[in-house]
Design a protein around this motif. Sequence first.
Motif, PDB file in Angstrom:
ATOM      1  N   GLU A 231       0.823  -1.207   0.000  1.00 47.59           N
ATOM      2  CA  GLU A 231       0.000   0.000   0.000  1.00 47.59           C
ATOM      3  C   GLU A 231       0.864   1.268   0.000  1.00 47.59           C
ATOM      4  O   GLU A 231       0.562   2.236  -0.709  1.00 47.59           O
ATOM      5  CB  GLU A 231      -0.937   0.002   1.205  1.00 47.59           C
ATOM      6  CG  GLU A 231      -1.994  -1.098   1.192  1.00 47.59           C
ATOM      7  CD  GLU A 231      -3.009  -0.910   0.073  1.00 47.59           C
ATOM      8  OE1 GLU A 231      -3.092   0.220  -0.461  1.00 47.59           O
ATOM      9  OE2 GLU A 231      -3.713  -1.880  -0.257  1.00 47.59           O
ATOM     10  N   LEU A 232       1.924   1.283   0.797  1.00 46.19           N
ATOM     11  CA  LEU A 232       2.805   2.450   0.822  1.00 46.19           C
ATOM     12  C   LEU A 232       3.515   2.639  -0.518  1.00 46.19           C
ATOM     13  O   LEU A 232       3.682   3.776  -0.991  1.00 46.19           O
ATOM     14  CB  LEU A 232       3.849   2.295   1.937  1.00 46.19           C
ATOM     15  CG  LEU A 232       3.337   2.407   3.373  1.00 46.19           C
ATOM     16  CD1 LEU A 232       4.455   2.117   4.356  1.00 46.19           C
ATOM     17  CD2 LEU A 232       2.752   3.783   3.632  1.00 46.19           C
ATOM     18  N   LYS A 233       3.908   1.550  -1.126  1.00 45.52           N
ATOM     19  CA  LYS A 233       4.571   1.631  -2.425  1.00 45.52           C
ATOM     20  C   LYS A 233       3.628   2.162  -3.491  1.00 45.52           C
ATOM     21  O   LYS A 233       3.994   3.005  -4.324  1.00 45.52           O
ATOM     22  CB  LYS A 233       5.095   0.247  -2.808  1.00 45.52           C
ATOM     23  CG  LYS A 233       6.037   0.228  -3.993  1.00 45.52           C
ATOM     24  CD  LYS A 233       6.569  -1.178  -4.206  1.00 45.52           C
ATOM     25  CE  LYS A 233       7.510  -1.214  -5.404  1.00 45.52           C
ATOM     26  NZ  LYS A 233       8.010  -2.597  -5.638  1.00 45.52           N
ATOM     27  N   ARG A 234       2.395   1.710  -3.466  1.00 45.66           N
ATOM     28  CA  ARG A 234       1.394   2.210  -4.418  1.00 45.66           C
ATOM     29  C   ARG A 234       1.094   3.678  -4.162  1.00 45.66           C
ATOM     30  O   ARG A 234       0.975   4.476  -5.097  1.00 45.66           O
ATOM     31  CB  ARG A 234       0.128   1.378  -4.298  1.00 45.66           C
ATOM     32  CG  ARG A 234      -1.038   1.893  -5.136  1.00 45.66           C
ATOM     33  CD  ARG A 234      -2.223   0.958  -5.041  1.00 45.66           C
ATOM     34  NE  ARG A 234      -3.348   1.468  -5.782  1.00 45.66           N
ATOM     35  CZ  ARG A 234      -4.352   2.161  -5.245  1.00 45.66           C
ATOM     36  NH1 ARG A 234      -4.338   2.418  -3.945  1.00 45.66           N
ATOM     37  NH2 ARG A 234      -5.350   2.595  -5.991  1.00 45.66           N
ATOM     38  N   LYS A 235       0.975   4.070  -2.902  1.00 41.81           N
ATOM     39  CA  LYS A 235       0.710   5.469  -2.561  1.00 41.81           C
ATOM     40  C   LYS A 235       1.844   6.370  -3.038  1.00 41.81           C
ATOM     41  O   LYS A 235       1.609   7.479  -3.538  1.00 41.81           O
ATOM     42  CB  LYS A 235       0.523   5.595  -1.045  1.00 41.81           C
ATOM     43  CG  LYS A 235       0.186   6.991  -0.551  1.00 41.81           C
ATOM     44  CD  LYS A 235      -0.101   6.955   0.945  1.00 41.81           C
ATOM     45  CE  LYS A 235      -0.457   8.346   1.458  1.00 41.81           C
ATOM     46  NZ  LYS A 235       0.693   9.257   1.454  1.00 41.81           N
ATOM     47  N   LYS A 236       3.066   5.903  -2.929  1.00 43.41           N
ATOM     48  CA  LYS A 236       4.211   6.691  -3.378  1.00 43.41           C
ATOM     49  C   LYS A 236       4.180   6.881  -4.891  1.00 43.41           C
ATOM     50  O   LYS A 236       4.468   7.972  -5.401  1.00 43.41           O
ATOM     51  CB  LYS A 236       5.504   5.991  -2.952  1.00 43.41           C
ATOM     52  CG  LYS A 236       6.763   6.739  -3.323  1.00 43.41           C
ATOM     53  CD  LYS A 236       7.990   5.993  -2.817  1.00 43.41           C
ATOM     54  CE  LYS A 236       9.255   6.729  -3.221  1.00 43.41           C
ATOM     55  NZ  LYS A 236      10.472   6.011  -2.741  1.00 43.41           N
TER      56      LYS A 236
END
Length: 621
Positions: free
Chosen positions: A274-279
């Motif tokens: 999720e953090l990677k996608r948000k970035k």
Amino acid sequence: MDEREEELSSITAIFPELVIQPDDPFSASIELPVAPLAPLNIAFPSAAPPTPPTSDNEGSTYNLGPGRAAGASKEVHQLAYLPPLKLQITLPEGYPAEKPPQFELAAGANWVPENVLKKLVLGGEALWEEYGRGQVVFAYIDSLQQAAERCFDLVDKAEKPLEMPANMKIELLDFNMQAKRRQFEQETFDCGVCLEPKKGSVCYRMLRCGHVFCVGCLQDFYNSCITEGDVSSVKCIDPSCGKDGDGKKKDRTLNPSELLQIPIDKAMVQRYAELKRKKKIESDKDTIYCPRNWCQGFARSSKHPKITDLTQVPDSDSESDSADADNDNKERASRLTICEKCDYAFCRVCLAGWHGEYVRCYPRNAKELSEEEQASYNWLRRHTSPCPTCSSPCQKTHGCNHMVCFQCRTHFCYLCSAWLDSYNPYEHFNTEGTPCYMRLWELEEGDEAEGNARNDMFVGGLRGWEADAVAAHEAANEAAAQELQDEEDAAAAAVLAAGQNQHHAAPPPARNPIQNPNPAPNPQANHRPNPPANQLNANANPAAKRQPRQPAPPAPAQPARAPAAARRARPLPRHAQRAQQPAAHPGIQRFLRMVVADEEDGWDSDELDGDDQAFAIPVRD
């Protein structure tokens, strides 16, 4: 001892995996591993519908790398281990002088064709004849091992894949993975983090680069990175990993499916994904956010789909696909946008609630910021410096002015936002003649520390153009105001001087154009008083210009002060003249303001419909 029993016992010493049947001492079985010298390319039918071949040859083009070939109807995988070959040996009575040995062959998962197995069995009898009807069991096992290294000559060329039915895919791929794991567990490695020798059973080999670390060190490091939100550090820990021939390092983060194999807890891997996608979404300039102030979620996009299965997350290095680009273009063509957080449907152009495809709307003005947005923007401008690569705002709390962007890992100067070489970042502060020379440790305690004059220490950077534009705009305003004040002062002085002259000397008599054709020159003859305010538009009428000029009435003999008509004829200041002009149409005023702001493309000429006086702009004499 029987000659047959003696041969089998001697072969057992060479091949411990040879199993002699307890009820028959002259029968034995052995499993021969199949590990080709070079990984074998095996093609399986793809689940997707086949596409026509793109080459002149019949069939589909193959991609020899792992995964699906572009434009092909088959998936090609490289397998280093295949199911073993099972050999059953029976030595009949009269062997070896009178009867040949009896061999039976079978392949695990039935991946070897029957005709190939029969050919190998006949090769055993031929070998017995070649050895002069002697003991050939060991020689036959050795010949099978050599054939297994050649993969039994199933393919003519190394680059041509071996085609297998789809029902064998899962079994063959699973066997290859398990065989690699067993081989890995039998070895010993030095962990690159703790530098201790560890057995392969407690270690993990990186899929992309092959570096080996113990599982405990990997779990501690990756869990810490994901907890702190530093997803860009979830990669191979080896310092030399990813460097190309030029010495530059390419950061490649791990796929969530690989983290599950280490293993990392599934909840932690979900947070990482999720953090990677948000970035990625935040760094994409085409990202659209929900216009609701309480939501601010991301709009649904096929380019960055919501994560539902961690094993199906695409690799970060291969996410740029033409199909995703086509879907993204289709989404842009449609103005309908839906927030994935609150399901609010809105227009991507005007950011208003969805009004249908056939309603004309205009883009939202970038200057239309809410009070909260303006306050946040002002704070970022005062207390952060932008990254020169991705423009992400960065703030320093302590330390030197050599910064590394948390978003894209770019090295830059905190004072001027200049890009710094990662191999020699301090050359920027040691170069004479630059604004940041010998200023490495300024703002050491942070830009918000007491006593720091941030505006005096900073040299602009990427926002230097903004400061220059503001300064130029203020200077232009001051120059315009000074010019207007000078004009007013000059006009007031002229009016005062004219009044004094008229008080001390009487004006000359008005000349008659008929009775006095050659009058004496008069220095005030060329003076043309301004018309009254109600006659400023007279020049706009062509008929008024064609009327003959009437002679001026005779002036009084010697008045004590200038008459009212003469006072009205005195020149007025420019701002007074502009104040007496009729106001322009609101549409024209808005157009002029948009021209000054370089936004005239958004002006609609329909605002002038129904008003014929919109273009009746007064013309000054």
